[in-house]
Design a protein around this motif. Structure first.
Motif, PDB file in Angstrom:
ATOM      1  N   ALA A 289       0.837  -1.206   0.000  1.00  0.00           N
ATOM      2  CA  ALA A 289       0.000   0.000   0.000  1.00  0.00           C
ATOM      3  C   ALA A 289       0.866   1.247   0.000  1.00  0.00           C
ATOM      4  O   ALA A 289       0.564   2.232  -0.687  1.00  0.00           O
ATOM      5  CB  ALA A 289      -0.930  -0.016   1.215  1.00  0.00           C
ATOM      6  N   GLU A 290       1.958   1.221   0.753  1.00  0.00           N
ATOM      7  CA  GLU A 290       2.858   2.370   0.787  1.00  0.00           C
ATOM      8  C   GLU A 290       3.493   2.620  -0.576  1.00  0.00           C
ATOM      9  O   GLU A 290       3.585   3.762  -1.038  1.00  0.00           O
ATOM     10  CB  GLU A 290       3.936   2.138   1.852  1.00  0.00           C
ATOM     11  N   ALA A 291       3.939   1.549  -1.227  1.00  0.00           N
ATOM     12  CA  ALA A 291       4.540   1.694  -2.555  1.00  0.00           C
ATOM     13  C   ALA A 291       3.509   2.183  -3.570  1.00  0.00           C
ATOM     14  O   ALA A 291       3.835   2.994  -4.457  1.00  0.00           O
ATOM     15  CB  ALA A 291       5.134   0.363  -3.006  1.00  0.00           C
ATOM     16  N   ALA A 292       2.272   1.701  -3.452  1.00  0.00           N
ATOM     17  CA  ALA A 292       1.222   2.154  -4.367  1.00  0.00           C
ATOM     18  C   ALA A 292       0.967   3.645  -4.194  1.00  0.00           C
ATOM     19  O   ALA A 292       0.785   4.372  -5.182  1.00  0.00           O
ATOM     20  CB  ALA A 292      -0.063   1.365  -4.115  1.00  0.00           C
ATOM     21  N   LEU A 293       0.970   4.128  -2.961  1.00  0.00           N
ATOM     22  CA  LEU A 293       0.767   5.555  -2.714  1.00  0.00           C
ATOM     23  C   LEU A 293       1.925   6.392  -3.240  1.00  0.00           C
ATOM     24  O   LEU A 293       1.759   7.579  -3.508  1.00  0.00           O
ATOM     25  CB  LEU A 293       0.569   5.801  -1.212  1.00  0.00           C
ATOM     26  N   CYS A 294       3.092   5.768  -3.405  1.00  0.00           N
ATOM     27  CA  CYS A 294       4.230   6.436  -4.035  1.00  0.00           C
ATOM     28  C   CYS A 294       4.155   6.358  -5.555  1.00  0.00           C
ATOM     29  O   CYS A 294       5.054   6.834  -6.256  1.00  0.00           O
ATOM     30  CB  CYS A 294       5.543   5.814  -3.565  1.00  0.00           C
ATOM     31  N   CYS A 295       3.095   5.725  -6.067  1.00  0.00           N
ATOM     32  CA  CYS A 295       2.840   5.583  -7.507  1.00  0.00           C
ATOM     33  C   CYS A 295       3.883   4.699  -8.194  1.00  0.00           C
ATOM     34  O   CYS A 295       4.361   5.011  -9.295  1.00  0.00           O
ATOM     35  CB  CYS A 295       2.751   6.942  -8.192  1.00  0.00           C
ATOM     36  N   LEU A 296       4.209   3.574  -7.541  1.00  0.00           N
ATOM     37  CA  LEU A 296       5.051   2.571  -8.169  1.00  0.00           C
ATOM     38  C   LEU A 296       4.177   1.434  -8.671  1.00  0.00           C
ATOM     39  O   LEU A 296       3.142   1.112  -8.069  1.00  0.00           O
ATOM     40  CB  LEU A 296       6.059   2.015  -7.166  1.00  0.00           C
ATOM     41  N   ALA A 297       4.595   0.795  -9.752  1.00  0.00           N
ATOM     42  CA  ALA A 297       3.918  -0.417 -10.200  1.00  0.00           C
ATOM     43  C   ALA A 297       4.254  -1.546  -9.223  1.00  0.00           C
ATOM     44  O   ALA A 297       5.388  -1.645  -8.752  1.00  0.00           O
ATOM     45  CB  ALA A 297       4.373  -0.783 -11.603  1.00  0.00           C
ATOM     46  N   LEU A 298       3.276  -2.386  -8.925  1.00  0.00           N
ATOM     47  CA  LEU A 298       3.433  -3.426  -7.909  1.00  0.00           C
ATOM     48  C   LEU A 298       3.550  -4.810  -8.535  1.00  0.00           C
ATOM     49  O   LEU A 298       2.811  -5.141  -9.462  1.00  0.00           O
ATOM     50  CB  LEU A 298       2.229  -3.428  -6.956  1.00  0.00           C
ATOM     51  N   VAL A 299       4.460  -5.615  -7.979  1.00  0.00           N
ATOM     52  CA  VAL A 299       4.552  -7.032  -8.340  1.00  0.00           C
ATOM     53  C   VAL A 299       4.681  -7.811  -7.040  1.00  0.00           C
ATOM     54  O   VAL A 299       5.588  -7.561  -6.241  1.00  0.00           O
ATOM     55  CB  VAL A 299       5.764  -7.335  -9.243  1.00  0.00           C
ATOM     56  N   GLY A 300       3.759  -8.743  -6.815  1.00  0.00           N
ATOM     57  CA  GLY A 300       3.785  -9.531  -5.585  1.00  0.00           C
ATOM     58  C   GLY A 300       3.300 -10.944  -5.829  1.00  0.00           C
ATOM     59  O   GLY A 300       2.835 -11.279  -6.926  1.00  0.00           O
ATOM     60  N   THR A 301       3.408 -11.754  -4.798  1.00  0.00           N
ATOM     61  CA  THR A 301       2.955 -13.134  -4.892  1.00  0.00           C
ATOM     62  C   THR A 301       1.465 -13.250  -4.590  1.00  0.00           C
ATOM     63  O   THR A 301       0.900 -12.463  -3.825  1.00  0.00           O
ATOM     64  CB  THR A 301       3.748 -14.026  -3.925  1.00  0.00           C
ATOM     65  N   ASP A 302       0.860 -14.252  -5.179  1.00  0.00           N
ATOM     66  CA  ASP A 302      -0.586 -14.458  -5.075  1.00  0.00           C
ATOM     67  C   ASP A 302      -0.915 -15.173  -3.770  1.00  0.00           C
ATOM     68  O   ASP A 302      -1.414 -16.309  -3.769  1.00  0.00           O
ATOM     69  CB  ASP A 302      -1.065 -15.268  -6.286  1.00  0.00           C
ATOM     70  N   ILE A 303      -0.630 -14.500  -2.660  1.00  0.00           N
ATOM     71  CA  ILE A 303      -0.890 -15.093  -1.343  1.00  0.00           C
ATOM     72  C   ILE A 303      -1.382 -14.007  -0.374  1.00  0.00           C
ATOM     73  O   ILE A 303      -1.109 -12.819  -0.537  1.00  0.00           O
ATOM     74  CB  ILE A 303       0.381 -15.769  -0.754  1.00  0.00           C
ATOM     75  N   GLY A 304      -2.141 -14.454   0.643  1.00  0.00           N
ATOM     76  CA  GLY A 304      -2.496 -13.613   1.773  1.00  0.00           C
ATOM     77  C   GLY A 304      -3.017 -12.244   1.432  1.00  0.00           C
ATOM     78  O   GLY A 304      -3.777 -12.039   0.479  1.00  0.00           O
ATOM     79  N   GLY A 305      -2.569 -11.258   2.230  1.00  0.00           N
ATOM     80  CA  GLY A 305      -3.034  -9.897   2.061  1.00  0.00           C
ATOM     81  C   GLY A 305      -2.546  -9.229   0.798  1.00  0.00           C
ATOM     82  O   GLY A 305      -3.148  -8.242   0.346  1.00  0.00           O
ATOM     83  N   ILE A 306      -1.485  -9.749   0.184  1.00  0.00           N
ATOM     84  CA  ILE A 306      -1.003  -9.171  -1.079  1.00  0.00           C
ATOM     85  C   ILE A 306      -2.068  -9.343  -2.160  1.00  0.00           C
ATOM     86  O   ILE A 306      -2.383  -8.407  -2.907  1.00  0.00           O
ATOM     87  CB  ILE A 306       0.315  -9.836  -1.520  1.00  0.00           C
TER      88      ILE A 306
END
Length: 373
Positions: A289-306
């Motif tokens: 969420a912090e990185a998104a608010l900095c306007c970065l594109a996000l890449v994460g794993t398909d698990i949990g809260g991500i």
């Protein structure tokens, strides 16, 4: 209304719940609200001597474990510090760590205590190789959840997936509510920029659970395919040397920068392009969420809260855990297509503002708090 926010770590501790709670005080203004923060100083060790007993299980069945012994001593220390420092009554206590919740209800039995469970200590220990699944420590730590349910007046988690994780360990999972972490948008200021070489960044504690070994292998694949990038790793932890050695053995040490611990990464995070973290488990994943608010594109794993924060292809990219090739492919898409990268970043920023703004979370908390007025 007199509120106590009971933390375990001091408010200046980076990441997780400490990213939100200290900023709540500015939103709960007198005369209607009076909020105090409480935590255990790091210097407090082996002060408590009180007898510890739980109502729903006998912890002595697990006492041969050093980890359980340390947990119980920390409980005693928190209890000692609470009795020493907190004298005046509160209308409501909101605890953000299991030890804090249990101790507060013991010291203030007539005060409503809300409990937010933000993460799973036992799952982190298993992933980091500290304990065995279904071993003594695992059974002890999961027993704590039923004790929390028994003692506390209300339980919350920060994501639906973590609520589901807790369900087998409590009697009434349907009574657990979800309130996500909130973030002060004023701390995150996107900066227009054009990097000639794509700048990848990750921010986390350097432990096996974060999957940085997978990230380094994915970056090695990127280099093998001829893609230019720089990977910035912000954070410190017990496996930093192992990761540095892995980067060297993979031939990507020159493309990888290890920063160590940084107090306010959000101050320079907006100058990067892609935030990536292939965690093996995340109850919420505040840093996304912090990185998104900095306007970065996000890449994460398909698990949990991500997976609750990212809709694949809409406001970020999701990949399976433990899959360096899939991660490399996702990163390649963002390196090769800056327009797509920008579109994901913009969508991710909008989504984070709508769902994880501090104002929204404060509104949800006030609605709950006022039920106990």
């Amino acid at each position: 209304m007199k509120l106590l926010q009971a933390l375990f770590f001091p408010p200046e501790q980076p990441g997780g719940v400490s990213s939100m709670i200290p900023y709540l005080q500015d939103r709960f203004n007198p005369p209607h609200w009076e909020m105090e923060l409480f935590s255990l100083p790091k210097r407090i060790r082996n002060k408590g001597t009180d007898f510890v007993e739980f109502d729903t299980f006998d912890w002595h069945e697990y006492e041969q474990s050093p980890i359980v012994q340390k947990y119980i001593q920390t409980y005693r220390d928190y209890l000692w510090w609470t009795k020493l420092r907190l004298q005046r009554p509160f209308d409501l206590i909101h605890a953000h760590h299991p030890i804090a919740g249990l101790v507060m209800k013991q010291v203030f039995p007539n005060t409503p205590v809300m409990m937010s469970v933000h993460s799973s200590y036992e799952r982190e220990l298993i992933l980091n190789g500290g304990i065995e699944e279904n071993g003594l420590e695992h059974r002890f730590l999961t027993s704590i959840y039923k004790e929390l349910e028994h003692r506390c007046d209300r339980m919350f988690t920060s994501s639906r997936s973590f609520m589901e994780y807790l369900s087998p360990y409590v009697n009434h999972p349907e009574a657990i509510s979800v309130i996500p972490n909130g973030f002060d948008e004023k701390r995150f200021k996107p900066v227009p920029h054009e990097n000639e070489v794509t700048q990848l960044v990750t921010v986390c504690r350097l432990v096996p659970a974060k999957g940085l070994d997978i990230l380094l292998k994915a970056c090695a694949e990127l280099k093998a395919q001829g893609h230019a990038y720089v990977l910035h790793i912000i954070g410190d932890g017990p496996i930093r040397r192992d990761l540095e050695e892995l980067a060297q053995s993979l031939g990507i040490y020159e493309e990888t920068i290890f920063y160590g611990y940084t107090l306010h990464p959000e101050e320079f995070m907006p100058f990067f392009d892609v935030f990536v973290l292939p965690s093996r488990a995340e109850a919420f994943g505040s840093v996304f969420a912090e990185a998104a608010l900095c306007c970065l594109a996000l890449v994460g794993t398909d698990i949990g809260g991500i997976a609750e924060q990212i809709e694949d292809g809409v406001n970020g990219l999701l990949v399976p855990p433990e899959d360096p090739l899939a991660l490399s492919t996702a990163l390649e898409k963002l390196i090769m297509d800056p327009a797509f990268r920008y579109e994901l970043a913009r969508s991710g920023s909008d989504q984070a503002k709508n769902h994880y703004s501090l104002n929204r979370v404060v509104y949800l908390l006030k609605k709950v708090y006022l039920q106990y007025k």
